[in-house]
Write a protein that holds these residues in place. Structure first.
Motif, PDB file in Angstrom:
ATOM      1  N   VAL A  61     -13.009 -74.190-105.159  1.00 44.76           N
ATOM      2  CA  VAL A  61     -13.994 -74.318-104.177  1.00 44.76           C
ATOM      3  C   VAL A  61     -13.782 -75.836-103.875  1.00 44.76           C
ATOM      4  O   VAL A  61     -14.158 -76.354-102.743  1.00 44.76           O
ATOM      5  CB  VAL A  61     -15.388 -74.069-104.807  1.00 44.76           C
ATOM      6  CG1 VAL A  61     -16.491 -74.805-104.046  1.00 44.76           C
ATOM      7  CG2 VAL A  61     -15.666 -72.670-104.847  1.00 44.76           C
ATOM      8  N   SER A  62     -13.603 -76.800-104.782  1.00 46.01           N
ATOM      9  CA  SER A  62     -13.347 -78.309-104.824  1.00 46.01           C
ATOM     10  C   SER A  62     -12.476 -78.298-103.885  1.00 46.01           C
ATOM     11  O   SER A  62     -12.419 -79.304-102.995  1.00 46.01           O
ATOM     12  CB  SER A  62     -13.120 -78.594-105.937  1.00 46.01           C
ATOM     13  OG  SER A  62     -12.529 -80.140-106.004  1.00 46.01           O
ATOM     14  N   ASP A  63     -11.070 -77.767-103.937  1.00 45.57           N
ATOM     15  CA  ASP A  63     -10.162 -77.929-103.085  1.00 45.57           C
ATOM     16  C   ASP A  63     -10.563 -77.630-101.614  1.00 45.57           C
ATOM     17  O   ASP A  63     -10.135 -78.543-100.641  1.00 45.57           O
ATOM     18  CB  ASP A  63      -8.841 -76.960-103.406  1.00 45.57           C
ATOM     19  CG  ASP A  63      -7.827 -77.348-102.957  1.00 45.57           C
ATOM     20  OD1 ASP A  63      -7.267 -78.423-102.345  1.00 45.57           O
ATOM     21  OD2 ASP A  63      -6.764 -76.157-102.606  1.00 45.57           O
ATOM     22  N   ILE A  64     -10.921 -76.623-101.220  1.00 49.68           N
ATOM     23  CA  ILE A  64     -11.450 -76.137 -99.847  1.00 49.68           C
ATOM     24  C   ILE A  64     -12.501 -77.367 -99.414  1.00 49.68           C
ATOM     25  O   ILE A  64     -12.373 -77.593 -98.159  1.00 49.68           O
ATOM     26  CB  ILE A  64     -12.113 -74.843 -99.847  1.00 49.68           C
ATOM     27  CG1 ILE A  64     -11.191 -73.690-100.167  1.00 49.68           C
ATOM     28  CG2 ILE A  64     -12.755 -74.538 -98.649  1.00 49.68           C
ATOM     29  CD1 ILE A  64     -11.967 -72.407-100.332  1.00 49.68           C
ATOM     30  N   PHE A  65     -13.490 -77.647-100.244  1.00 49.81           N
ATOM     31  CA  PHE A  65     -14.348 -78.783 -99.932  1.00 49.81           C
ATOM     32  C   PHE A  65     -13.800 -79.992 -99.428  1.00 49.81           C
ATOM     33  O   PHE A  65     -14.005 -80.735 -98.391  1.00 49.81           O
ATOM     34  CB  PHE A  65     -15.548 -79.066-100.993  1.00 49.81           C
ATOM     35  CG  PHE A  65     -16.829 -78.402-100.547  1.00 49.81           C
ATOM     36  CD1 PHE A  65     -17.618 -78.437 -99.788  1.00 49.81           C
ATOM     37  CD2 PHE A  65     -17.227 -77.434-101.828  1.00 49.81           C
ATOM     38  CE1 PHE A  65     -18.728 -77.871 -99.609  1.00 49.81           C
ATOM     39  CE2 PHE A  65     -18.308 -76.712-101.559  1.00 49.81           C
ATOM     40  CZ  PHE A  65     -19.176 -76.645-100.498  1.00 49.81           C
ATOM     41  N   GLU A  66     -12.747 -80.473-100.268  1.00 48.38           N
ATOM     42  CA  GLU A  66     -12.087 -81.607-100.028  1.00 48.38           C
ATOM     43  C   GLU A  66     -11.267 -81.499 -98.426  1.00 48.38           C
ATOM     44  O   GLU A  66     -11.436 -82.567 -97.663  1.00 48.38           O
ATOM     45  CB  GLU A  66     -11.066 -81.954-100.833  1.00 48.38           C
ATOM     46  CG  GLU A  66     -10.130 -83.298-100.505  1.00 48.38           C
ATOM     47  CD  GLU A  66      -8.909 -83.402-101.168  1.00 48.38           C
ATOM     48  OE1 GLU A  66      -8.634 -84.678-101.447  1.00 48.38           O
ATOM     49  OE2 GLU A  66      -8.491 -82.479-101.400  1.00 48.38           O
ATOM     50  N   GLY A  67     -10.699 -80.412 -98.318  1.00 46.85           N
ATOM     51  CA  GLY A  67      -9.955 -80.305 -97.034  1.00 46.85           C
ATOM     52  C   GLY A  67     -11.092 -80.222 -95.803  1.00 46.85           C
ATOM     53  O   GLY A  67     -10.646 -80.652 -94.526  1.00 46.85           O
ATOM     54  N   VAL A  68     -12.368 -79.255 -95.978  1.00 47.70           N
ATOM     55  CA  VAL A  68     -13.096 -79.161 -94.666  1.00 47.70           C
ATOM     56  C   VAL A  68     -14.026 -80.512 -94.392  1.00 47.70           C
ATOM     57  O   VAL A  68     -14.528 -80.748 -93.447  1.00 47.70           O
ATOM     58  CB  VAL A  68     -13.869 -77.999 -94.766  1.00 47.70           C
ATOM     59  CG1 VAL A  68     -13.026 -76.797 -94.781  1.00 47.70           C
ATOM     60  CG2 VAL A  68     -14.970 -78.095 -95.892  1.00 47.70           C
ATOM     61  N   THR A  69     -14.111 -81.277 -95.636  1.00 49.46           N
ATOM     62  CA  THR A  69     -14.959 -82.504 -95.127  1.00 49.46           C
ATOM     63  C   THR A  69     -14.147 -83.878 -95.133  1.00 49.46           C
ATOM     64  O   THR A  69     -14.626 -84.888 -95.173  1.00 49.46           O
ATOM     65  CB  THR A  69     -15.941 -82.794 -96.395  1.00 49.46           C
ATOM     66  OG1 THR A  69     -15.198 -83.208 -97.706  1.00 49.46           O
ATOM     67  CG2 THR A  69     -16.903 -81.559 -96.564  1.00 49.46           C
ATOM     68  N   GLY A  70     -12.593 -83.673 -95.186  1.00 52.10           N
ATOM     69  CA  GLY A  70     -11.955 -84.888 -95.095  1.00 52.10           C
ATOM     70  C   GLY A  70     -12.085 -85.779 -96.172  1.00 52.10           C
ATOM     71  O   GLY A  70     -11.842 -86.834 -96.079  1.00 52.10           O
ATOM     72  N   GLY A  71     -12.479 -85.201 -97.262  1.00 56.03           N
ATOM     73  CA  GLY A  71     -12.437 -85.855 -98.679  1.00 56.03           C
ATOM     74  C   GLY A  71     -13.736 -86.599 -98.911  1.00 56.03           C
ATOM     75  O   GLY A  71     -14.066 -87.392 -99.780  1.00 56.03           O
TER      76      GLY A  71
END
Length: 116
Positions: free
Chosen positions: A45-55
């Motif tokens: 989940v963390s990995d996906i969030f980083e990607g979709v929010t640009g960090g």
């Protein structure tokens, strides 16, 4: 899956903001990032969030903002991989369903349509 980057962050952020009565999106992003602290439960989940929010949201696992800048198209591949992995892990499945219920539902529908 292509809709994840465009619709997910604002929906999750708004839900989180309303649920926890947080005033601004920056504070929401910090709180979500803090919540994603358990590697066993939250790495996907963390990995996906980083990607979709640009960090803007980064929990216990990430590739780094430069990875996503260099390969923005990888968000869908990463989401697909993590959702597939979650099919075999009830802990990760529960977290995926909590944070990405619509995307997970779409993924599962797509997988069922694959010819056997």
């Amino acid at each position: 899956m292509d809709l994840i980057p465009y619709y997910l962050p604002p929906l999750v952020q708004k839900w989180y903001q309303n649920s926890y009565d947080i005033e601004n999106i920056e504070a929401v992003n910090r709180e979500i990032s803090k919540d994603l602290c358990d590697m066993r439960k939250h790495s996907a989940v963390s990995d996906i969030f980083e990607g979709v929010t640009g960090g803007e949201i980064v929990g216990c696992a990430c590739h780094g903002v430069e990875y996503w800048k260099k390969h923005p198209e990888y968000v869908t591949s990463e989401a697909f991989a993590h959702m597939f992995e979650a099919q075999f892990d009830s802990v990760r499945y529960g977290e995926m369903k909590k944070y990405f219920p619509s995307a997970l539902s779409f993924f599962e529908k797509m997988i069922k349509e694959v010819p056997k």
